[in-house]
Scaffold this motif. Structure first.
Motif, short mmCIF file in Angstrom:
data_model
loop_
_atom_site.label_atom_id
_atom_site.label_comp_id
_atom_site.label_asym_id
_atom_site.label_seq_id
_atom_site.Cartn_x
_atom_site.Cartn_y
_atom_site.Cartn_z
N ALA A 52 0.83 -1.21 0.00
CA ALA A 52 0.00 0.00 0.00
C ALA A 52 0.86 1.26 0.00
O ALA A 52 0.54 2.25 -0.67
CB ALA A 52 -0.93 -0.01 1.21
N LEU A 53 1.98 1.23 0.74
CA LEU A 53 2.89 2.39 0.75
C LEU A 53 3.48 2.60 -0.64
O LEU A 53 3.56 3.74 -1.12
CB LEU A 53 4.01 2.17 1.77
CG LEU A 53 3.68 2.49 3.21
CD1 LEU A 53 4.81 2.02 4.13
CD2 LEU A 53 3.45 3.97 3.39
N SER A 102 -7.87 6.61 2.42
CA SER A 102 -6.56 6.66 1.76
C SER A 102 -5.44 6.81 2.78
O SER A 102 -5.60 7.49 3.80
CB SER A 102 -6.49 7.86 0.81
OG SER A 102 -7.53 7.81 -0.12
N LEU A 103 -4.29 6.21 2.50
CA LEU A 103 -3.11 6.45 3.32
C LEU A 103 -2.66 7.89 3.11
O LEU A 103 -2.62 8.38 1.98
CB LEU A 103 -1.98 5.50 2.93
CG LEU A 103 -2.19 4.03 3.28
CD1 LEU A 103 -0.98 3.21 2.80
CD2 LEU A 103 -2.40 3.83 4.77
N HIS A 141 -10.61 14.59 12.84
CA HIS A 141 -10.86 14.81 11.41
C HIS A 141 -11.29 13.52 10.72
O HIS A 141 -11.21 13.42 9.49
CB HIS A 141 -9.60 15.38 10.74
CG HIS A 141 -9.06 16.60 11.41
ND1 HIS A 141 -9.72 17.81 11.41
CD2 HIS A 141 -7.93 16.80 12.14
CE1 HIS A 141 -9.03 18.70 12.09
NE2 HIS A 141 -7.94 18.11 12.55
N GLY A 142 -11.70 12.54 11.50
CA GLY A 142 -12.21 11.30 10.93
C GLY A 142 -11.15 10.32 10.47
O GLY A 142 -11.45 9.36 9.76
N ALA A 143 -9.90 10.53 10.87
CA ALA A 143 -8.82 9.64 10.44
C ALA A 143 -8.58 8.53 11.46
O ALA A 143 -8.89 8.67 12.65
CB ALA A 143 -7.54 10.44 10.25
N LYS A 144 -8.01 7.44 10.97
CA LYS A 144 -7.51 6.37 11.84
C LYS A 144 -5.99 6.48 11.83
O LYS A 144 -5.36 6.49 10.77
CB LYS A 144 -7.95 5.01 11.32
CG LYS A 144 -7.43 3.86 12.17
CD LYS A 144 -7.95 2.53 11.69
CE LYS A 144 -7.25 1.36 12.39
NZ LYS A 144 -7.22 1.47 13.86
N ILE A 145 -5.41 6.56 13.02
CA ILE A 145 -3.97 6.81 13.12
C ILE A 145 -3.19 5.49 13.09
O ILE A 145 -3.51 4.55 13.83
CB ILE A 145 -3.66 7.56 14.43
CG1 ILE A 145 -4.35 8.93 14.42
CG2 ILE A 145 -2.15 7.72 14.61
CD1 ILE A 145 -4.41 9.59 15.79
N LEU A 146 -2.16 5.45 12.25
CA LEU A 146 -1.26 4.30 12.22
C LEU A 146 0.04 4.60 12.96
O LEU A 146 0.59 3.72 13.62
CB LEU A 146 -0.95 3.90 10.77
CG LEU A 146 -2.15 3.40 9.95
CD1 LEU A 146 -1.76 3.23 8.49
CD2 LEU A 146 -2.66 2.07 10.52
N GLN A 165 -3.57 -4.17 8.56
CA GLN A 165 -4.24 -5.39 8.10
C GLN A 165 -5.67 -5.46 8.63
O GLN A 165 -6.60 -5.81 7.91
CB GLN A 165 -3.48 -6.62 8.59
CG GLN A 165 -2.15 -6.84 7.96
CD GLN A 165 -2.23 -7.77 6.77
OE1 GLN A 165 -1.63 -7.50 5.75
NE2 GLN A 165 -2.99 -8.85 6.88
N LYS A 166 -5.82 -5.11 9.93
CA LYS A 166 -7.13 -5.17 10.56
C LYS A 166 -8.10 -4.15 9.97
O LYS A 166 -9.31 -4.31 10.04
CB LYS A 166 -7.01 -4.96 12.08
CG LYS A 166 -6.53 -6.19 12.80
CD LYS A 166 -6.51 -5.98 14.32
CE LYS A 166 -5.70 -7.07 14.99
NZ LYS A 166 -5.09 -6.61 16.25
N SER A 167 -7.55 -3.05 9.44
CA SER A 167 -8.40 -1.98 8.91
C SER A 167 -8.92 -2.31 7.51
O SER A 167 -9.80 -1.64 7.00
CB SER A 167 -7.62 -0.66 8.86
OG SER A 167 -6.74 -0.67 7.75
N LEU A 168 -8.35 -3.34 6.88
CA LEU A 168 -8.72 -3.65 5.48
C LEU A 168 -10.09 -4.30 5.41
O LEU A 168 -10.52 -4.97 6.32
CB LEU A 168 -7.68 -4.56 4.85
CG LEU A 168 -6.28 -3.96 4.69
CD1 LEU A 168 -5.30 -5.00 4.16
CD2 LEU A 168 -6.32 -2.75 3.76
#
Ligand code: MN3
Length: 202
Positions: A103-104, A140-141, A155-160, A199-202
């Motif tokens: 993905a990166l 999106s990443l 802002h609705g993001a999930k932080i990695l 992986q879990k977010s997919l």
């Protein structure tokens, strides 16, 4: 009190030589603790102390106006630092593999371009704040920054992954050399855990 300081997942000296034990001790036991204490002071007795830190940050507009700034700053401080500690580990660094690596490459072209872009965002962020690697609200990443203790969760993001570039994160060891701190920090990035989150977010 509803909110408590999570223990560090490793010892204070575990990230040496990249981050020194004294910085880690003060940062965790003083700075992070203060955000916990001030969040408790702001929300206790309001009914909002039933919510998780992430729930508070994800819907700041629902928080009463008289405590909203305190919640934004201190719930942000609590959440951001927990993510920061969990994003690092001893004997870490390197590059991710598997689906996150793919993905990166697809989003940024290469890991090196991702790393350079993130580094540049963190180095050039004016004043105190954070640089982040997130899954944005569109899925999106993305690389982003926030000032102060603002959280991308708002802002609705999930932080990695995130790095604290407040001076208290590096001044004892690196003084004004923020770029050197960031270069060293890459050696601590816990790609194993971050890859699992992805992986879990997919
Ligand atoms: Mn900090």
């Amino acid at each position: 009190m509803p909110y408590t300081l999570p223990p560090l997942p490793y010892s204070y000296d575990a990230l040496e030589p990249y981050i020194d034990a004294k910085t880690m001790e003060i940062h965790h036991s003083k700075h992070h603790q203060t955000y916990v204490d001030k969040l408790n002071a702001a929300v206790s007795g309001t009914g909002f102390d039933m919510k998780s830190v992430e729930e508070l940050l994800g819907d700041l507009n629902s928080v009463p106006e008289n405590i909203r700034t305190a919640v934004r700053n201190h719930a942000g401080g609590v959440s951001n630092h927990t993510l920061f500690w969990n994003g690092m580990a001893p004997n870490a660094g390197g590059e991710p593999n598997g689906k996150l690596s793919d993905a990166l490459n697809s989003t940024f072209g290469s890991f090196q371009t991702f790393r350079d872009t993130f580094t540049n965002a963190a180095v050039t962020l004016f004043g105190s704040g954070w640089a982040w690697f997130v899954i944005d609200k569109n899925g999106s990443l993305a690389i982003t920054t926030t000032p102060n203790q603002d959280s991308p969760i708002s802002h609705g993001a999930k932080i990695l992954l995130g790095i604290d570039v407040w001076e208290h994160a590096y001044y004892l060891q690196y003084q004004n050399r923020r770029a050197d701190f960031i270069t060293a920090w890459w050696n601590t990035v816990n790609w194993k855990v971050i890859s699992e989150m992805f992986q879990k977010s997919l």
